[in-house]
Design a protein around this motif. Structure first.
Motif, PDB file in Angstrom:
ATOM      1  N   ASP A 249      11.039   1.244  10.600  1.00  0.00           N
ATOM      2  CA  ASP A 249      12.235   0.802  11.321  1.00  0.00           C
ATOM      3  C   ASP A 249      12.700  -0.579  10.840  1.00  0.00           C
ATOM      4  O   ASP A 249      12.927  -1.490  11.637  1.00  0.00           O
ATOM      5  CB  ASP A 249      11.955   0.770  12.830  1.00  0.00           C
ATOM      6  CG  ASP A 249      13.249   0.726  13.636  1.00  0.00           C
ATOM      7  OD1 ASP A 249      14.285   1.140  13.089  1.00  0.00           O
ATOM      8  OD2 ASP A 249      13.211   0.250  14.790  1.00  0.00           O
ATOM      9  N   ILE A 250      12.787  -0.692   9.534  1.00  0.00           N
ATOM     10  CA  ILE A 250      13.310  -1.913   8.926  1.00  0.00           C
ATOM     11  C   ILE A 250      14.361  -1.491   7.892  1.00  0.00           C
ATOM     12  O   ILE A 250      14.516  -0.305   7.606  1.00  0.00           O
ATOM     13  CB  ILE A 250      12.197  -2.737   8.221  1.00  0.00           C
ATOM     14  CG1 ILE A 250      11.491  -1.893   7.150  1.00  0.00           C
ATOM     15  CG2 ILE A 250      11.194  -3.269   9.242  1.00  0.00           C
ATOM     16  CD1 ILE A 250      10.426  -2.641   6.353  1.00  0.00           C
ATOM     17  N   SER A 251      15.063  -2.464   7.344  1.00  0.00           N
ATOM     18  CA  SER A 251      16.064  -2.115   6.330  1.00  0.00           C
ATOM     19  C   SER A 251      15.378  -1.934   4.978  1.00  0.00           C
ATOM     20  O   SER A 251      14.263  -2.438   4.763  1.00  0.00           O
ATOM     21  CB  SER A 251      17.116  -3.219   6.237  1.00  0.00           C
ATOM     22  OG  SER A 251      16.526  -4.383   5.675  1.00  0.00           O
ATOM     23  N   GLU A 252      16.061  -1.244   4.085  1.00  0.00           N
ATOM     24  CA  GLU A 252      15.515  -1.086   2.733  1.00  0.00           C
ATOM     25  C   GLU A 252      15.378  -2.436   2.048  1.00  0.00           C
ATOM     26  O   GLU A 252      14.434  -2.680   1.300  1.00  0.00           O
ATOM     27  CB  GLU A 252      16.411  -0.172   1.894  1.00  0.00           C
ATOM     28  CG  GLU A 252      16.228   1.302   2.192  1.00  0.00           C
ATOM     29  CD  GLU A 252      16.955   2.181   1.181  1.00  0.00           C
ATOM     30  OE1 GLU A 252      16.797   1.949  -0.036  1.00  0.00           O
ATOM     31  OE2 GLU A 252      17.679   3.094   1.614  1.00  0.00           O
ATOM     32  N   GLY A 253      16.332  -3.312   2.330  1.00  0.00           N
ATOM     33  CA  GLY A 253      16.278  -4.646   1.745  1.00  0.00           C
ATOM     34  C   GLY A 253      15.035  -5.399   2.175  1.00  0.00           C
ATOM     35  O   GLY A 253      14.388  -6.091   1.378  1.00  0.00           O
TER      36      GLY A 253
ATOM     37  N   VAL B  89       0.842  -1.205   0.000  1.00  0.00           N
ATOM     38  CA  VAL B  89       0.000   0.000   0.000  1.00  0.00           C
ATOM     39  C   VAL B  89       0.876   1.253   0.000  1.00  0.00           C
ATOM     40  O   VAL B  89       0.649   2.202  -0.757  1.00  0.00           O
ATOM     41  CB  VAL B  89      -0.953   0.002   1.227  1.00  0.00           C
ATOM     42  CG1 VAL B  89      -1.591   1.366   1.415  1.00  0.00           C
ATOM     43  CG2 VAL B  89      -2.034  -1.060   1.042  1.00  0.00           C
ATOM     44  N   LEU B  90       1.885   1.252   0.855  1.00  0.00           N
ATOM     45  CA  LEU B  90       2.741   2.444   0.950  1.00  0.00           C
ATOM     46  C   LEU B  90       3.530   2.672  -0.339  1.00  0.00           C
ATOM     47  O   LEU B  90       3.653   3.800  -0.806  1.00  0.00           O
ATOM     48  CB  LEU B  90       3.704   2.305   2.138  1.00  0.00           C
ATOM     49  CG  LEU B  90       3.053   2.303   3.522  1.00  0.00           C
ATOM     50  CD1 LEU B  90       4.105   2.152   4.608  1.00  0.00           C
ATOM     51  CD2 LEU B  90       2.252   3.584   3.744  1.00  0.00           C
ATOM     52  N   HIS B  91       4.055   1.608  -0.935  1.00  0.00           N
ATOM     53  CA  HIS B  91       4.906   1.761  -2.111  1.00  0.00           C
ATOM     54  C   HIS B  91       4.109   1.901  -3.400  1.00  0.00           C
ATOM     55  O   HIS B  91       4.272   2.871  -4.147  1.00  0.00           O
ATOM     56  CB  HIS B  91       5.862   0.565  -2.206  1.00  0.00           C
ATOM     57  CG  HIS B  91       6.918   0.731  -3.280  1.00  0.00           C
ATOM     58  ND1 HIS B  91       6.682   0.484  -4.609  1.00  0.00           N
ATOM     59  CD2 HIS B  91       8.209   1.150  -3.203  1.00  0.00           C
ATOM     60  CE1 HIS B  91       7.774   0.729  -5.307  1.00  0.00           C
ATOM     61  NE2 HIS B  91       8.729   1.128  -4.482  1.00  0.00           N
TER      62      HIS B  91
ATOM     63  N   TRP C 114       5.359   5.822  -1.674  1.00  0.00           N
ATOM     64  CA  TRP C 114       6.522   5.991  -0.797  1.00  0.00           C
ATOM     65  C   TRP C 114       7.724   5.282  -1.412  1.00  0.00           C
ATOM     66  O   TRP C 114       7.584   4.275  -2.110  1.00  0.00           O
ATOM     67  CB  TRP C 114       6.252   5.391   0.588  1.00  0.00           C
ATOM     68  CG  TRP C 114       5.262   6.145   1.417  1.00  0.00           C
ATOM     69  CD1 TRP C 114       4.200   6.874   0.985  1.00  0.00           C
ATOM     70  CD2 TRP C 114       5.232   6.225   2.839  1.00  0.00           C
ATOM     71  NE1 TRP C 114       3.493   7.386   2.039  1.00  0.00           N
ATOM     72  CE2 TRP C 114       4.120   7.012   3.195  1.00  0.00           C
ATOM     73  CE3 TRP C 114       6.034   5.697   3.855  1.00  0.00           C
ATOM     74  CZ2 TRP C 114       3.786   7.290   4.518  1.00  0.00           C
ATOM     75  CZ3 TRP C 114       5.703   5.974   5.181  1.00  0.00           C
ATOM     76  CH2 TRP C 114       4.603   6.766   5.514  1.00  0.00           C
ATOM     77  N   LYS C 115       8.915   5.781  -1.124  1.00  0.00           N
ATOM     78  CA  LYS C 115      10.162   5.134  -1.531  1.00  0.00           C
ATOM     79  C   LYS C 115      10.550   4.087  -0.480  1.00  0.00           C
ATOM     80  O   LYS C 115      10.149   4.188   0.679  1.00  0.00           O
ATOM     81  CB  LYS C 115      11.297   6.170  -1.651  1.00  0.00           C
ATOM     82  CG  LYS C 115      10.972   7.348  -2.554  1.00  0.00           C
ATOM     83  CD  LYS C 115      10.730   6.906  -3.976  1.00  0.00           C
ATOM     84  CE  LYS C 115      10.449   8.107  -4.881  1.00  0.00           C
ATOM     85  NZ  LYS C 115       9.875   7.693  -6.175  1.00  0.00           N
ATOM     86  N   HIS C 116      11.347   3.124  -0.911  1.00  0.00           N
ATOM     87  CA  HIS C 116      11.779   2.093   0.042  1.00  0.00           C
ATOM     88  C   HIS C 116      12.523   2.714   1.228  1.00  0.00           C
ATOM     89  O   HIS C 116      12.387   2.266   2.369  1.00  0.00           O
ATOM     90  CB  HIS C 116      12.670   1.064  -0.663  1.00  0.00           C
ATOM     91  CG  HIS C 116      11.888   0.088  -1.496  1.00  0.00           C
ATOM     92  ND1 HIS C 116      10.984  -0.804  -0.942  1.00  0.00           N
ATOM     93  CD2 HIS C 116      11.854  -0.133  -2.831  1.00  0.00           C
ATOM     94  CE1 HIS C 116      10.439  -1.539  -1.912  1.00  0.00           C
ATOM     95  NE2 HIS C 116      10.937  -1.139  -3.070  1.00  0.00           N
ATOM     96  N   ARG C 117      13.291   3.762   0.944  1.00  0.00           N
ATOM     97  CA  ARG C 117      14.026   4.422   2.019  1.00  0.00           C
ATOM     98  C   ARG C 117      13.062   4.992   3.066  1.00  0.00           C
ATOM     99  O   ARG C 117      13.286   4.878   4.279  1.00  0.00           O
ATOM    100  CB  ARG C 117      14.893   5.549   1.426  1.00  0.00           C
ATOM    101  CG  ARG C 117      15.657   6.368   2.457  1.00  0.00           C
ATOM    102  CD  ARG C 117      16.436   7.491   1.778  1.00  0.00           C
ATOM    103  NE  ARG C 117      15.615   8.296   0.871  1.00  0.00           N
ATOM    104  CZ  ARG C 117      14.757   9.236   1.280  1.00  0.00           C
ATOM    105  NH1 ARG C 117      14.597   9.469   2.581  1.00  0.00           N
ATOM    106  NH2 ARG C 117      14.049   9.929   0.402  1.00  0.00           N
ATOM    107  N   GLU C 118      11.980   5.588   2.569  1.00  0.00           N
ATOM    108  CA  GLU C 118      11.001   6.183   3.485  1.00  0.00           C
ATOM    109  C   GLU C 118      10.250   5.104   4.277  1.00  0.00           C
ATOM    110  O   GLU C 118       9.981   5.272   5.473  1.00  0.00           O
ATOM    111  CB  GLU C 118      10.014   7.038   2.694  1.00  0.00           C
ATOM    112  CG  GLU C 118      10.668   8.243   2.036  1.00  0.00           C
ATOM    113  CD  GLU C 118       9.770   8.905   0.998  1.00  0.00           C
ATOM    114  OE1 GLU C 118       9.885  10.129   0.823  1.00  0.00           O
ATOM    115  OE2 GLU C 118       8.957   8.198   0.360  1.00  0.00           O
TER     116      GLU C 118
END
Lengths: 191, 187
Positions: free
Chosen positions: A156-160, A139-141, A146-150
């Motif tokens: 509070d997780i990694s981009e990966g 939903v966010l992406h 939203w970007k993965h960085r955001e």
């Protein structure tokens, strides 16, 4: 979604009124301006229960207002507000004890009727059928932009991890939406 | 949505289109705003007490409760006076729950009257449009209560007369002009 804009002048003066004097009129204006989008976002993240989504929206505004004095206006107010909403939604999912943000039981896919996905309503239903963690990132992406960085920063997780969740979310969604007779019918009931 | 895509990583243009077509906004229930404002006020995060109609929200709350209580009281009094059934009256008076209900009605009735007094006092400080809105709500409350009483007791003389008075006023309005009491949905 342009998340790099700064706060609009209209929101800024309304926020100032709410912070300084607890101005109810200013709050109502802010509420009416941003709640429809917030509600739709929360409704999708929580899986389609309007009652639950309304509770989350209310809690979001309560948390947001209590933190308004610390809002510096360095980002768009709606972005900041929605981030609060995402976290409240996530807390709610955790309370429901069915937030599988990092793990998915492939055998726990819900029962769907293959070949009946034809419109937006069907897509909404398919999204609602996703495991909570997958649905949140998708939903966010894919919907909110939203970007993965955001996403990584906010959850509070990694981009990966965010990318992995999205990959799994899309894959699962495609399984759910796969027409009848196509492939191995993995989308049907596994339980 | 193209569900035959084998590339799991990227969305196809068709899939992007399907996501883009999803609505970005949806209105929640009408009461959520009031619920949220009440919660924030209770926590001291909002101090302005004026509702969207320019009249303190607490007054409307009290008025709503009191109107309901008045409806019950009117029905009870009308029933007792109309029937003059002494036996039933005695039975009712012996019923402690009824006594409590009547006591509650008296208290909330007084609160309703107090709310109207405060509403009257606000006339000096509110805009004409807000005053009109206040009158509409007050009249709607009476109308709705009388209408409800008629459903409970169609022969209740007091309720019948109240409704007759409303209908009389409504029928005398010029064509195309709506009666004030129909512009507010209270119950």
């Amino acid at each position: 979604m342009n998340r790099s804009r700064t706060i609009s002048a209209g929101d800024k003066s309304l926020i100032a009124s709410v912070v300084r004097t607890g101005d109810q009129r200013a709050f109502r204006t802010l509420y009416r301006r941003h709640t429809p989008h917030l509600f739709q976002l929360v409704l999708r993240i929580t899986g389609g229960s309007r009652h639950e989504a309304e509770d989350v929206v209310q809690e979001t505004w309560v948390r947001a207002c209590s933190r308004l004095p610390s809002f510096r206006g360095e980002s768009v107010f709606s972005t900041w507000l929605f981030a609060v909403g995402v976290n409240v939604s996530r807390d709610r999912l955790r309370q429901r004890s069915r937030c599988t943000l990092f793990d998915l039981d492939e055998n726990a896919l819900p029962l769907v009727q293959p070949g009946q996905i034809r419109d937006r309503i069907d897509l909404e239903r398919a999204i609602a059928l996703l495991p909570d963690g997958y649905r949140l990132v998708l939903v966010l992406h894919d919907i909110e932009g939203w970007k993965h960085r955001e996403i990584a920063e906010e959850l509070d997780i990694s981009e990966g991890t965010s990318k992995s969740q999205l990959y799994n979310a899309r894959r699962t969604l495609r399984k759910i939406l796969r027409p009848a007779g196509d492939g191995d019918h993995e989308c049907q009931q596994h339980r | 949505m193209n569900v035959n895509n084998t590339d799991e990583r990227d969305l196809t243009p068709e899939e992007r289109g399907a996501f883009a077509a999803l609505s970005r906004e949806q209105e929640p229930g009408r009461l959520l705003e009031e619920r949220t404002v009440a919660e924030l006020s209770e926590r001291g995060l909002l101090t302005g007490s004026r509702s969207r109609f320019g009249v303190p929200g607490a007054i409307w709350s009290v008025a709503a409760v009191a109107a309901l209580a008045m409806m019950i009281a009117s029905f009870a009094v009308g029933h007792w006076l109309g029937s003059r059934d002494t036996a039933n009256l005695m039975l009712a008076m012996q019923d402690r729950s009824s006594e409590q209900a009547v006591a509650s009605v008296e208290q909330t009735g007084a609160a309703y009257r107090q709310a109207l007094i405060e509403l009257t006092a606000l006339r000096q400080s509110t805009a004409p449009q807000e005053q009109l809105r206040g009158r509409e709500v007050a009249l709607s409350t009476i109308y709705a209560a009388a209408d409800e009483m008629l459903r409970i007791a169609p022969d209740d003389p007091l309720a019948v007369r109240i409704m007759q008075a409303f209908n009389s006023v409504n029928s005398s309005l010029p064509p195309g002009e709506s009666p004030e009491t129909q512009s507010v949905v209270w119950f």
